[in-house]
Scaffold this motif. Structure first.
Motif, PDB file in Angstrom:
ATOM      1  N   ASP A  90       0.805  -1.264  -0.113  1.00  0.00           N
ATOM      2  CA  ASP A  90      -0.175  -0.102   0.073  1.00  0.00           C
ATOM      3  C   ASP A  90       0.889   1.171  -0.024  1.00  0.00           C
ATOM      4  N   LYS A 137       0.848   4.393  -2.710  1.00  0.00           N
ATOM      5  CA  LYS A 137       0.606   5.765  -2.066  1.00  0.00           C
ATOM      6  C   LYS A 137       1.884   6.617  -2.769  1.00  0.00           C
ATOM      7  N   PHE A 195       0.879   7.607  -6.190  1.00  0.00           N
ATOM      8  CA  PHE A 195      -0.229   8.226  -6.484  1.00  0.00           C
ATOM      9  C   PHE A 195      -0.392   9.291  -7.335  1.00  0.00           C
ATOM     10  N   SER A 230      -9.807   6.931 -10.353  1.00  0.00           N
ATOM     11  CA  SER A 230      -9.156   7.355  -9.168  1.00  0.00           C
ATOM     12  C   SER A 230      -9.772   6.604  -8.015  1.00  0.00           C
ATOM     13  N   TYR A 267      -8.281   3.318  -7.851  1.00  0.00           N
ATOM     14  CA  TYR A 267      -6.752   3.131  -7.347  1.00  0.00           C
ATOM     15  C   TYR A 267      -6.838   3.350  -5.818  1.00  0.00           C
ATOM     16  N   GLY A 268      -7.860   4.154  -5.269  1.00  0.00           N
ATOM     17  CA  GLY A 268      -7.650   4.166  -3.668  1.00  0.00           C
ATOM     18  C   GLY A 268      -8.222   2.817  -3.039  1.00  0.00           C
ATOM     19  N   ILE A 300      -5.215   0.449  -2.740  1.00  0.00           N
ATOM     20  CA  ILE A 300      -4.570   0.878  -1.688  1.00  0.00           C
ATOM     21  C   ILE A 300      -5.230   0.256  -0.440  1.00  0.00           C
TER      22      ILE A 300
END
Length: 248
Positions: A184, A188, A191, A221, A224-225, A228
């Motif tokens: 993760d 990040k 990002f 997006s 993508y979050g 994580i």
């Protein structure tokens, strides 16, 4: 070395023959129903044409109808054949995997196929109608929209396949996290670059206006979050496994 590769080449050849054969057989079957398939493909457009938007859906060339029929059948055949294609990929790569890797790959294929389907449904019922309506409404009081079947089909495929692939991101990250290739933290740190890549992808898929591109970039997006967040749950188990396997 070539002798060592021969069995793998034969396995690859067999997997390709089976996949292409199934795809061809399904394609032939789908071709008899191409009109119904294309009705489903063009439904988000035909629902707004003639009601809220002035416009016509046309074929611009003599043989455009034939190409559309073949592409519609091929698109449906590819979706239907996907489980067989994935299975053949699994059959080909399985002999080279360790036992613990095989345990990860099977769920990966199942959830990967499921997420691809969710992405396709989300694009078809959520994104596609909204984009079509708002893009065609612009300037529609000044002129009538004439949309060719070929242009619409190309746009439809880009959007549907693009979202299907994009929805694979959390599953792919889960798999890569399980084998310890990403964390993760690495996502990040990446990002700011990921956002740029996401907007480039949105610009390729979406019509050439900023609002549509932003509307496409937002779900990407969020995915993508979500990736994580998925890795936050995966990484502790990877770290724990790594501690257990460290030599004393």
């Amino acid at each position: 070395m070539l002798e060592d590769l021969k069995p793998h080449i034969q396995d690859l050849r067999k997997a390709l023959i089976i996949s292409i054969s199934v795809l061809f057989v399904v394609f032939v079957g789908c071709f008899f129903f191409w009109e119904r398939i294309f009705e489903i493909i063009k439904m988000p457009l035909t629902e707004v044409l003639g009601s809220e938007i002035k416009g016509k859906f046309i074929a611009s060339g003599m043989i455009e109808g034939i190409f559309i029929a073949m592409k519609s059948a091929l698109f449906a055949a590819l979706i239907i054949s996907m489980p067989v294609i994935f299975w053949q990929i699994w059959v080909f790569v399985a002999p080279g995997l360790y036992k613990h890797e095989k345990k990860v790959v099977i769920p990966f294929m199942i959830f990967g196929t499921t997420m691809f389907g969710i992405g396709v449904v989300f694009a078809y019922f959520g994104i596609l109608p909204f984009l079509i309506k708002n893009v065609l409404l612009f300037g529609n009081n000044q002129f009538e929209a004439y949309i060719t079947a070929e242009n619409y089909f190309a746009f439809f495929i880009r959007l549907i396949i693009g979202f299907g692939i994009a929805f694979e991101l959390p599953v792919l990250c889960f798999f890569l996290g399980k084998v310890g290739l990403i964390t993760d933290k690495s996502l990040k740190d990446f990002f700011k670059y990921a956002i740029v890549i996401i907007f480039i992808i949105a610009a390729i898929i979406a019509p050439p206006d900023v609002i549509s591109q932003i509307l496409l970039a937002i779900p990407l997006s969020i995915l993508y979050g979500l990736s994580i967040l998925v890795l936050k749950f995966v990484n502790p188990f990877v770290d724990e496994h790594s501690e257990e396997t460290k030599p004393e």
